[in-house]
Motif scaffolding. Structure first.
Motif, short mmCIF file in Angstrom:
data_model
loop_
_atom_site.label_atom_id
_atom_site.label_comp_id
_atom_site.label_asym_id
_atom_site.label_seq_id
_atom_site.Cartn_x
_atom_site.Cartn_y
_atom_site.Cartn_z
N ASP A 1 0.81 -1.22 0.00
CA ASP A 1 0.00 0.00 0.00
C ASP A 1 0.85 1.27 0.00
N SER A 2 2.17 1.14 -0.15
CA SER A 2 3.03 2.33 -0.18
C SER A 2 2.72 3.16 -1.42
N PRO A 3 2.59 4.49 -1.27
CA PRO A 3 2.29 5.33 -2.43
C PRO A 3 3.54 5.63 -3.24
N LEU A 4 3.41 5.60 -4.55
CA LEU A 4 4.51 5.93 -5.46
C LEU A 4 4.17 7.23 -6.18
N GLN A 5 5.10 8.16 -6.18
CA GLN A 5 4.87 9.48 -6.76
C GLN A 5 4.99 9.44 -8.28
N VAL A 6 4.09 10.13 -8.97
CA VAL A 6 4.09 10.19 -10.43
C VAL A 6 4.69 11.52 -10.88
N SER A 7 5.78 11.46 -11.63
CA SER A 7 6.41 12.68 -12.16
C SER A 7 5.82 13.02 -13.52
N SER A 8 6.08 14.23 -13.97
CA SER A 8 5.61 14.63 -15.30
C SER A 8 6.31 13.82 -16.39
N TYR A 9 7.57 13.44 -16.12
CA TYR A 9 8.30 12.63 -17.09
C TYR A 9 7.65 11.25 -17.23
N ALA A 10 7.31 10.65 -16.10
CA ALA A 10 6.65 9.34 -16.13
C ALA A 10 5.31 9.43 -16.84
N SER B 1 4.41 11.33 -19.14
CA SER B 1 4.53 11.64 -20.56
C SER B 1 4.81 10.43 -21.43
N LYS B 2 5.10 9.29 -20.84
CA LYS B 2 5.48 8.11 -21.62
C LYS B 2 4.33 7.64 -22.52
N GLN B 3 4.70 7.11 -23.68
CA GLN B 3 3.71 6.69 -24.66
C GLN B 3 3.05 5.38 -24.25
N ALA B 4 1.89 5.13 -24.87
CA ALA B 4 1.15 3.90 -24.58
C ALA B 4 1.95 2.69 -25.09
N LYS C 1 -1.62 10.64 -13.66
CA LYS C 1 -1.45 12.09 -13.74
C LYS C 1 -0.22 12.54 -12.96
N ALA C 2 0.51 13.47 -13.55
CA ALA C 2 1.67 14.04 -12.86
C ALA C 2 1.24 14.66 -11.54
N GLY C 3 1.99 14.39 -10.47
CA GLY C 3 1.66 14.91 -9.15
C GLY C 3 0.79 13.99 -8.33
N SER C 4 0.24 12.96 -8.97
CA SER C 4 -0.60 12.00 -8.24
C SER C 4 0.26 10.87 -7.69
N THR C 5 -0.37 9.96 -6.99
CA THR C 5 0.32 8.77 -6.49
C THR C 5 -0.51 7.54 -6.82
N ILE D 1 -0.43 -6.65 -16.16
CA ILE D 1 -1.67 -6.81 -16.93
C ILE D 1 -1.78 -5.78 -18.05
N LYS D 2 -1.58 -4.51 -17.73
CA LYS D 2 -1.70 -3.46 -18.72
C LYS D 2 -0.40 -3.20 -19.47
N SER D 3 0.72 -3.65 -18.91
CA SER D 3 2.05 -3.38 -19.46
C SER D 3 2.25 -1.88 -19.61
N ALA D 4 1.95 -1.16 -18.53
CA ALA D 4 1.92 0.30 -18.55
C ALA D 4 3.32 0.89 -18.53
N ASN D 5 3.67 1.59 -19.60
CA ASN D 5 5.00 2.20 -19.70
C ASN D 5 5.18 3.36 -18.72
N ASP D 6 4.11 4.12 -18.48
CA ASP D 6 4.22 5.24 -17.55
C ASP D 6 4.45 4.73 -16.13
#
Length: 452
Positions: free
Chosen positions: A85-94, A96-99, A105-109, A121-126
């Motif tokens: 349950d540890s939160p991971l921070q989302v940067s604007s660089y992350a 911005s990655k393509q599908a 969203k940048a600034g979210s966790t 499952i989603k193979s999410a690049n971001d």
């Protein structure tokens, strides 16, 4: 014959010579039909490499990369540095990655557990970059961490530059290294392996589904990962269980996801058959059985590998995955790997596994006289049990095309220090024998041409 050919070429001029030269180049390099193809099948319990094709050739991992990202994430969870349950921070660089991506969203966790689900499952690049930045500070530093870990795991031919597998000419691997990583994920972190069997998860109230169709279409498949970029083709790592035996297989370079999956299913089917022969100690595939004496040195094998268990397994170095030595052949250039046609080698392999072929394998083969022109055959194995030899030869006969259906099964008993039975397809002429062996080799079956 050669003189007549030269005369015809001279009559028709330079254009014909150029055409023949081009054809010679194509025919001399069948492996170039699909330069991205590679595959390996490993029996986890015994450590046997049951099939290997281009397994040590350099390939692009695509999203199979995320298995290493997950390995490092599991490592931090095991060390207590993170919780699910540890939160991971989302940067604007992350962000911005393509599908393919989760569109965080940048600034979210997002929690670690969601990150695991999104990677598998989603193979999410971001999300892969979110994990990389959380564990390594930056994508570049995390790439170095990934490569260092690869070396520790024995993946000597793998270099990582990013955590998601997006195109980078410096990010390369091999099918054998990806099999090593797959096995180590199960060995070292079995408590997290069930995530690999999931086909969907919920994110912000929406159901997110995955790409791994093998989980629903192949009986016994319970996990691993898919991947695709244009440079790599369609990749997949799959683990499956049948009758208590677990195999791990990697296919790289598929032309389509569907043909890749069908090829994987066929490799696993044949792998389970071959693994059962190894398990009985009956298969003598690596012996020199061309004469009356056998070299019983056998093929190199892995050290026994601990199967997946519900409890934590100690970390240890996995032995280098060694492929079996190829069977001897009267034609050194005979392809030993599954390459198929120039259009789609993977799909071409699969078209042979039709019901008509299976039906032919159960049909008694015609017993026809063996004349001087039919004094050639194909040897497909040697066994200590004649019934197993006959079954294997019949299976091989069923894989042959209709114009080779005159081949009949012959089981030859050889007595010496140890009695064994050679499984052969006979009643062929020389051209038919070589063509039959090439066909079987393309399907991953060991064979050698013999003359009586």
């Amino acid at each position: 014959m050669v003189t007549a050919t030269i005369i015809r070429i001279r009559r028709h001029g330079i254009g014909v010579i150029a055409l023949l030269a081009c054809l010679a180049i194509v025919m001399a390099n069948p492996a170039q039909a699909n330069p991205r193809y590679a595959a390996i099948v490993v029996d986890i319990e015994s450590g046997e490499v049951l099939h290997a094709a281009n397994a040590d050739e350099t390939r692009y991992p695509a999203s199979l990369t995320k298995m290493m990202t997950l390995y490092l994430l599991f490592e931090q969870l095991e060390r207590g540095q993170l919780r699910l349950d540890s939160p991971l921070q989302v940067s604007s660089y992350a962000a911005s990655k393509q599908a393919s991506k989760l569109y965080v969203k940048a600034g979210s966790t997002l929690p670690v557990e969601t990150a695991i689900e999104a990677l598998i499952i989603k193979s999410a690049n971001d999300v892969a970059v979110v994990v990389a930045e959380a564990l390594g500070g930056s994508e570049a530093n995390f790439g170095r961490m990934m490569t260092d870990k690869a070396r520790q795991l024995g993946m000597s031919r793998t270099t990582f530059r990013n955590p998601n597998g997006l195109p980078d000419p410096g990010q390369t691997t091999t099918a054998r290294d990806m099999a090593t990583l797959s096995i180590r994920l199960m060995q070292d972190y079995p408590q997290y392996y069930p995530y690999f069997s999931r086909t969907s998860f919920t994110w912000q109230g929406k159901r997110v589904t995955g790409h791994n169709r093998l989980l629903g279409s192949y009986a016994g498949a319970d996990g691993m990962k898919t991947g695709f970029i244009r440079a790599s083709g369609f990749n997949v790592a799959t683990s499956a269980v049948r009758n208590g035996r677990r195999l791990v297989s990697v296919v790289m370079g598929g032309f389509t996801a569907a043909s890749r999956d069908t090829h994987m299913a066929d490799l696993l089917d044949r792998g389970f058959v071959r693994a059962s022969l190894y398990g009985r100690g009956d298969w003598v595939a690596q012996a020199d059985f061309s004469g009356d004496r056998m070299n019983m040195t056998g093929a190199p094998a892995l050290a026994p590998v601990t199967p997946v268990a519900p409890t934590r397994q100690p970390q240890r170095q996995l032995a280098s995955l060694q492929a079996p030595e190829p069977l001897p052949s009267a034609q050194p250039s005979l392809p030993q790997t599954a390459q198929g046609s120039a259009d789609d080698p993977i799909r071409e392999l699969m078209t042979r596994a039709q019901p008509s072929s299976a039906q032919r394998s159960e049909t008694p083969h015609r017993l026809e006289p063996v004349g001087p022109s039919a004094s050639w055959g194909v040897q497909v194995g040697a066994f200590s049990n004649p019934d197993n030899a006959r079954q294997h030869a019949s299976h091989a006969a069923g894989r042959l095309s209709q114009d080779l259906f005159n081949a009949r099964v012959n089981i030859d008993e050889v007595n010496g220090s140890q009695t064994f039975f050679r499984a052969r397809l006979v009643n062929l002429d020389e051209n038919q024998a070589y063509r039959a062996c090439r066909s079987l080799a393309r399907e991953g079956m060991d064979c050698m041409v013999v003359n009586f």
